[in-house]
Design a protein around this motif. Structure first.
Motif, PDB file in Angstrom:
ATOM      1  N   LEU A   1       0.814  -1.210   0.000  1.00 28.69           N
ATOM      2  CA  LEU A   1       0.000   0.000   0.000  1.00 28.69           C
ATOM      3  C   LEU A   1       0.850   1.263   0.000  1.00 28.69           C
ATOM      4  CD1 LEU A   1      -2.722  -0.932   2.643  1.00 28.69           C
ATOM      5  CD2 LEU A   1      -2.984  -0.874   0.170  1.00 28.69           C
ATOM      6  N   VAL A   2       0.368   2.232  -0.736  1.00 28.36           N
ATOM      7  CA  VAL A   2       0.877   3.596  -0.630  1.00 28.36           C
ATOM      8  C   VAL A   2      -0.340   4.443  -0.280  1.00 28.36           C
ATOM      9  CG1 VAL A   2       2.035   5.507  -1.783  1.00 28.36           C
ATOM     10  CG2 VAL A   2       2.645   3.147  -2.357  1.00 28.36           C
ATOM     11  N   LEU A   3      -0.522   4.704   1.007  1.00 30.16           N
ATOM     12  CA  LEU A   3      -1.728   5.384   1.462  1.00 30.16           C
ATOM     13  C   LEU A   3      -1.545   6.887   1.351  1.00 30.16           C
ATOM     14  CD1 LEU A   3      -2.664   3.189   4.542  1.00 30.16           C
ATOM     15  CD2 LEU A   3      -3.382   2.978   2.162  1.00 30.16           C
ATOM     16  N   PHE A   4      -2.336   7.507   0.512  1.00 33.29           N
ATOM     17  CA  PHE A   4      -2.187   8.920   0.231  1.00 33.29           C
ATOM     18  C   PHE A   4      -2.823   9.769   1.324  1.00 33.29           C
ATOM     19  CE2 PHE A   4      -2.412   7.929  -4.602  1.00 33.29           C
ATOM     20  CZ  PHE A   4      -1.164   7.336  -4.521  1.00 33.29           C
ATOM     21  N   SER A   5      -2.147  10.841   1.665  1.00 30.53           N
ATOM     22  CA  SER A   5      -2.742  11.857   2.526  1.00 30.53           C
ATOM     23  C   SER A   5      -3.787  12.620   1.711  1.00 30.53           C
ATOM     24  CB  SER A   5      -1.677  12.838   3.019  1.00 30.53           C
ATOM     25  OG  SER A   5      -1.149  13.565   1.924  1.00 30.53           O
ATOM     26  N   GLU A   6      -4.517  13.505   2.361  1.00 31.99           N
ATOM     27  CA  GLU A   6      -5.548  14.268   1.650  1.00 31.99           C
ATOM     28  C   GLU A   6      -4.927  15.107   0.538  1.00 31.99           C
ATOM     29  OE1 GLU A   6      -9.139  17.463   2.642  1.00 31.99           O
ATOM     30  OE2 GLU A   6      -8.016  16.503   4.264  1.00 31.99           O
ATOM     31  N   ASP A   7      -3.777  15.737   0.805  1.00 32.44           N
ATOM     32  CA  ASP A   7      -3.111  16.544  -0.219  1.00 32.44           C
ATOM     33  C   ASP A   7      -2.656  15.668  -1.381  1.00 32.44           C
ATOM     34  OD1 ASP A   7      -3.507  18.814   1.201  1.00 32.44           O
ATOM     35  OD2 ASP A   7      -1.410  19.167   1.741  1.00 32.44           O
ATOM     36  N   THR A   8      -2.107  14.477  -1.067  1.00 34.50           N
ATOM     37  CA  THR A   8      -1.633  13.588  -2.127  1.00 34.50           C
ATOM     38  C   THR A   8      -2.792  13.115  -2.998  1.00 34.50           C
ATOM     39  OG1 THR A   8       0.122  12.841  -0.642  1.00 34.50           O
ATOM     40  CG2 THR A   8      -0.273  11.525  -2.623  1.00 34.50           C
ATOM     41  N   ARG A   9      -3.911  12.804  -2.357  1.00 40.00           N
ATOM     42  CA  ARG A   9      -5.084  12.390  -3.129  1.00 40.00           C
ATOM     43  C   ARG A   9      -5.533  13.501  -4.074  1.00 40.00           C
ATOM     44  NH1 ARG A   9      -6.866  10.286   1.857  1.00 40.00           N
ATOM     45  NH2 ARG A   9      -8.537  11.813   2.071  1.00 40.00           N
ATOM     46  N   GLU A  10      -5.490  14.734  -3.605  1.00 35.45           N
ATOM     47  CA  GLU A  10      -5.925  15.856  -4.441  1.00 35.45           C
ATOM     48  C   GLU A  10      -4.984  16.036  -5.637  1.00 35.45           C
ATOM     49  OE1 GLU A  10      -7.573  20.414  -3.826  1.00 35.45           O
ATOM     50  OE2 GLU A  10      -6.980  19.211  -2.103  1.00 35.45           O
TER      51      GLU A  10
ATOM     52  N   GLY B   1       0.831  17.918 -15.668  1.00 37.91           N
ATOM     53  CA  GLY B   1       0.785  19.220 -15.027  1.00 37.91           C
ATOM     54  C   GLY B   1       2.096  19.565 -14.371  1.00 37.91           C
ATOM     55  N   THR B   2       2.455  20.847 -14.415  1.00 41.23           N
ATOM     56  CA  THR B   2       3.622  21.329 -13.689  1.00 41.23           C
ATOM     57  C   THR B   2       3.237  21.568 -12.243  1.00 41.23           C
ATOM     58  OG1 THR B   2       3.118  23.655 -14.127  1.00 41.23           O
ATOM     59  CG2 THR B   2       4.417  22.462 -15.797  1.00 41.23           C
ATOM     60  N   VAL B   3       4.239  21.837 -11.428  1.00 38.91           N
ATOM     61  CA  VAL B   3       3.966  22.128 -10.025  1.00 38.91           C
ATOM     62  C   VAL B   3       3.071  23.353  -9.905  1.00 38.91           C
ATOM     63  CG1 VAL B   3       5.006  22.868  -7.853  1.00 38.91           C
ATOM     64  CG2 VAL B   3       6.070  21.032  -9.183  1.00 38.91           C
ATOM     65  N   THR B   4       3.325  24.369 -10.748  1.00 42.35           N
ATOM     66  CA  THR B   4       2.502  25.577 -10.699  1.00 42.35           C
ATOM     67  C   THR B   4       1.064  25.276 -11.088  1.00 42.35           C
ATOM     68  OG1 THR B   4       4.418  26.957 -11.239  1.00 42.35           O
ATOM     69  CG2 THR B   4       2.240  27.922 -11.619  1.00 42.35           C
TER      70      THR B   4
ATOM     71  N   LYS C   1      -6.106  22.846  -3.966  1.00 42.44           N
ATOM     72  CA  LYS C   1      -5.977  23.656  -2.757  1.00 42.44           C
ATOM     73  C   LYS C   1      -4.613  23.448  -2.087  1.00 42.44           C
ATOM     74  CE  LYS C   1     -10.946  23.402  -1.832  1.00 42.44           C
ATOM     75  NZ  LYS C   1     -12.001  22.934  -0.872  1.00 42.44           N
ATOM     76  N   VAL C   2      -3.718  22.772  -2.792  1.00 42.29           N
ATOM     77  CA  VAL C   2      -2.406  22.427  -2.238  1.00 42.29           C
ATOM     78  C   VAL C   2      -1.403  23.526  -2.582  1.00 42.29           C
ATOM     79  CG1 VAL C   2      -0.568  20.695  -2.200  1.00 42.29           C
ATOM     80  CG2 VAL C   2      -2.954  19.991  -2.535  1.00 42.29           C
ATOM     81  N   ASN C   3      -0.609  23.966  -1.596  1.00 40.59           N
ATOM     82  CA  ASN C   3       0.366  25.020  -1.869  1.00 40.59           C
ATOM     83  C   ASN C   3       1.545  24.484  -2.686  1.00 40.59           C
ATOM     84  OD1 ASN C   3       2.372  23.893  -0.079  1.00 40.59           O
ATOM     85  ND2 ASN C   3       1.293  24.830   1.655  1.00 40.59           N
ATOM     86  N   GLU C   4       2.385  25.405  -3.184  1.00 35.26           N
ATOM     87  CA  GLU C   4       3.449  25.029  -4.119  1.00 35.26           C
ATOM     88  C   GLU C   4       4.405  24.005  -3.514  1.00 35.26           C
ATOM     89  OE1 GLU C   4       6.998  27.089  -6.816  1.00 35.26           O
ATOM     90  OE2 GLU C   4       5.844  28.287  -5.385  1.00 35.26           O
ATOM     91  N   ARG C   5       4.831  24.246  -2.285  1.00 30.51           N
ATOM     92  CA  ARG C   5       5.801  23.352  -1.666  1.00 30.51           C
ATOM     93  C   ARG C   5       5.233  21.945  -1.513  1.00 30.51           C
ATOM     94  NH1 ARG C   5       8.721  24.361   4.227  1.00 30.51           N
ATOM     95  NH2 ARG C   5       9.991  22.453   4.212  1.00 30.51           N
ATOM     96  N   SER C   6       3.991  21.874  -1.026  1.00 29.47           N
ATOM     97  CA  SER C   6       3.366  20.571  -0.839  1.00 29.47           C
ATOM     98  C   SER C   6       3.099  19.896  -2.181  1.00 29.47           C
ATOM     99  CB  SER C   6       2.067  20.717  -0.047  1.00 29.47           C
ATOM    100  OG  SER C   6       1.490  19.456   0.207  1.00 29.47           O
ATOM    101  N   ALA C   7       2.714  20.692  -3.191  1.00 28.00           N
ATOM    102  CA  ALA C   7       2.443  20.127  -4.519  1.00 28.00           C
ATOM    103  C   ALA C   7       3.688  19.465  -5.081  1.00 28.00           C
ATOM    104  CB  ALA C   7       1.947  21.216  -5.461  1.00 28.00           C
ATOM    105  N   GLN C   8       4.822  20.121  -4.941  1.00 25.01           N
ATOM    106  CA  GLN C   8       6.074  19.546  -5.436  1.00 25.01           C
ATOM    107  C   GLN C   8       6.426  18.259  -4.698  1.00 25.01           C
ATOM    108  OE1 GLN C   8       9.589  22.031  -4.974  1.00 25.01           O
ATOM    109  NE2 GLN C   8      10.460  21.197  -6.859  1.00 25.01           N
ATOM    110  N   LYS C   9       6.251  18.274  -3.373  1.00 28.04           N
ATOM    111  CA  LYS C   9       6.577  17.119  -2.542  1.00 28.04           C
ATOM    112  C   LYS C   9       5.670  15.933  -2.878  1.00 28.04           C
ATOM    113  CE  LYS C   9       7.070  15.761   2.304  1.00 28.04           C
ATOM    114  NZ  LYS C   9       6.935  16.220   3.727  1.00 28.04           N
TER     115      LYS C   9
ATOM    116  N   ALA D   1       6.562  12.287  -4.663  1.00 32.70           N
ATOM    117  CA  ALA D   1       6.266  11.014  -4.003  1.00 32.70           C
ATOM    118  C   ALA D   1       5.466  10.098  -4.923  1.00 32.70           C
ATOM    119  CB  ALA D   1       5.515  11.261  -2.698  1.00 32.70           C
ATOM    120  N   LEU D   2       4.525  10.669  -5.656  1.00 37.11           N
ATOM    121  CA  LEU D   2       3.739   9.867  -6.594  1.00 37.11           C
ATOM    122  C   LEU D   2       4.627   9.282  -7.684  1.00 37.11           C
ATOM    123  CD1 LEU D   2       0.568  12.130  -6.955  1.00 37.11           C
ATOM    124  CD2 LEU D   2       0.630   9.836  -5.974  1.00 37.11           C
ATOM    125  N   ALA D   3       5.600  10.047  -8.126  1.00 32.89           N
ATOM    126  CA  ALA D   3       6.521   9.556  -9.140  1.00 32.89           C
ATOM    127  C   ALA D   3       7.396   8.437  -8.596  1.00 32.89           C
ATOM    128  CB  ALA D   3       7.387  10.706  -9.652  1.00 32.89           C
TER     129      ALA D   3
END
Length: 560
Positions: free
Chosen positions: A491-500, A513-516, A523-531, A535-537
């Motif tokens: 399992l790779v259990l996604f957090s709410e941000d990861t699911r989004e 999609g790019t990070v921007t 609703k995810v900020n830039e830093r979290s989006a990149q992280k 992780a998904l990759a």
């Protein structure tokens, strides 16, 4: 032969006698209509004559709530309180079904004429349906032969108001002492009248809480003995014989038990199966001890398939892949201590949905569906699953037969009282060791009942993909028989941000999609989006492209 064809699904069975190759006189008992239809088709296939036995609920207009011109609540209540359908029609004045009742018309037949009788388990109480026949009961369920009395005090009090038993109330009977005159006089009264079925008092006021088995219930209170764990027991017919009381109102293997803490009584009253030519019980996940108690028969047990063949049947014939997502029992059905992990279950459902590209059908407890899951993030789990069914209404459910992706979350546990009740039926004093999870034990007999509940998970798994198409079922519990072929999920259990982030990229398809763009589209900020995208990759869900003209982009891997 029909008898040989019935276990073809790979079920196990218990048998009293083996039917001969020429045996055609059968009584087939099943609670489900589709099982009865299957039996009729098999009868046609093997050129056997058959008759489906009518029931009031299916064939009498007075029992049909949708027929307001004929529906009669008095008849329904009387039936539920122990009065038979024919007696209701004979004795209940002005029953609203009318004079030409289809139920009575269908009931008028020679039971010895057809090769096969097909009916509900309740029809086994008619001796004329049993004699000269080999009984086949499909699926285990004690409920057809057990009567639960949630308010035995009211039932016994009303009975005592109509007789001269020298005891005035339920509490008076509970406090009875065997060494006084009143007790002896009560037994004399019962010797005179027997353990009759008090249908007359039911029919006098059928809408009141009463039951025809009230005399038996009262005798059980008088003569029952304590087991030392809060339960009482009385093998009714045996003790009636001991005291010279006619037990004709109940059958020869009847047992009454009482939960003192809840003040609830149960009467297990199996039909007289021993007068039949033989008995066959079909069950995919059998607990022989429970079959023996529920039928009153000394059944032997044989598997249709050995464990190796069962594994092959699941993997190769049913074409099922079973994937475990948890190594704990997770007893969701009796979740008194809040063990339903809604947050984690939501993550698992999301992971299944994203990995398989489809929403799985869900089987779990009613409490989880109705009370716990909807309360988590406004029912977010149901964004990732399709049709849901609870444990109580899933046995033999066919709605998932064309669904090839399933999610079974949690396992059954009917509670310690359920296990103690079965111990009481068996004359065993069952206690829990007080531990949790796989370390929990109820002793030698109690563990058999505990294992029975755990085995039901396999029944849930087998609801999915009832054909030869590849089917994958994720099982969020360790409650499976040891022989069942399964593999552990990674399992790779996604957090709410990861699911989004995952949902955004999956919706974008091949464009990615790019990070921007992820930041702007969620609703995810830039830093979290990149992280989260990184992780998904790393876990193989997306591919990162560094050579695009604008900026590094992430593309969902199943995008066309």
């Amino acid at each position: 032969m029909l008898l040989e064809a019935l276990p073809a699904s790979g079920k196990s069975y218990s048998s009293l006698n083996a039917a001969s190759e020429t045996e055609t006189l059968l009584l087939y008992l099943a609670s489900r209509d589709y099982l009865k239809r299957d039996a009729e088709e098999l009868c046609d296939q093997f050129r056997l004559t058959y008759k489906r036995i009518p029931t009031p609920y299916k064939d009498c207009p007075a029992f049909d709530k949708s027929d307001q011109d004929h529906y009669d609540g008095r008849a329904v209540k009387a039936y539920d309180n122990g009065v038979g359908g024919r007696e209701i029609h004979d004795r209940l004045d002005d029953i609203r079904c009318g004079g030409d009742c289809r139920y009575l018309e269908l009931l008028d037949f020679d039971p010895s004429a057809p090769d096969v009788l097909i009916g509900d388990p309740s029809h086994a109480y008619r001796d004329e349906y049993l004699k000269g026949r080999f009984v086949v009961k499909d699926e285990f369920s004690v409920s057809e032969f057990e009567t639960e009395f949630e308010n035995p005090e009211q039932v016994v009090n009303r009975f005592l108001q109509n007789v001269t038993l020298r005891y005035d109330s339920y509490q008076d009977v509970l406090n009875a002492q065997p060494d006084n005159d009143r007790y002896a006089e009560a037994l004399n009264w019962l010797r005179e009248h027997g353990l009759y079925q008090d249908t007359s008092n039911v029919l006098k006021s059928p809408n009141k809480e009463y039951h025809a088995l009230a005399p038996t219930l009262t005798f059980a209170l008088l003569a029952g003995h304590e087991l030392g764990n809060g339960w009482e027991r009385l093998p009714v017919s045996d003790w009636a014989d001991l005291h010279g009381i006619d037990p004709s109102g109940i059958n020869s293997n009847a047992i009454c038990v009482r939960d003192r803490d809840e003040d609830t009584m149960y009467l297990l009253n199996p039909p007289n199966f021993d007068i039949a030519d033989g008995f066959l019980g079909l069950d995919g996940t059998p607990t022989p001890a429970m079959w023996r108690i529920a039928t009153g028969l000394d059944l032997s047990h044989r598997d249709v398939l050995e464990d190796r063949a069962k594994r092959k049947y699941v993997s190769d014939v049913l074409n099922q892949t079973i994937i475990r997502t948890n190594d704990h029992l997770k007893p969701y059905q009796n979740d008194a201590k809040g063990r339903i992990t809604a947050k984690k279950d939501t993550k698992i459902a999301h992971w299944i949905h994203r990995k398989e590209g489809d929403k799985p059908g869900l089987i779990t407890s009613k409490k989880a569906i109705d009370n716990v899951y909807p309360g988590y993030n406004s029912g977010e789990l149901f964004d990732y699953v399709g049709t849901s069914r609870n444990f109580s209404n899933v046995l033999s459910y066919r709605g998932f037969k064309d669904k090839h992706l399933g999610f079974v979350s949690g396992s059954r546990h009917y509670g310690d009282p359920y296990i103690k009740k079965w111990g009481a039926y068996a004359g065993e004093t069952v206690r829990s060791n007080g531990k949790r999870g796989t370390a929990k034990s109820y002793g030698e007999f109690g563990n058999k009942i505990h294992r029975h509940m755990k085995r039901q998970t396999l029944q849930d798994v087998l609801r999915f993909g009832r054909d030869t198409e590849p089917t994958t079922v994720y099982v969020n519990t360790a409650a499976l028989p040891e022989w069942v072929p399964s593999e552990a999920a990674h399992l790779v259990l996604f957090s709410e941000d990861t699911r989004e982030v995952a949902e955004f990229l999956q919706d974008r398809g091949g464009k990615g999609g790019t990070v921007t763009e992820i930041e702007n589209g969620t609703k995810v900020n830039e830093r979290s989006a990149q992280k989260k995208a990184k992780a998904l990759a790393e876990n193989g869900f997306v591919t990162k492209y560094d050579d695009l003209p604008d900026a590094a982009a992430y593309v969902w891997n199943d995008a066309e």
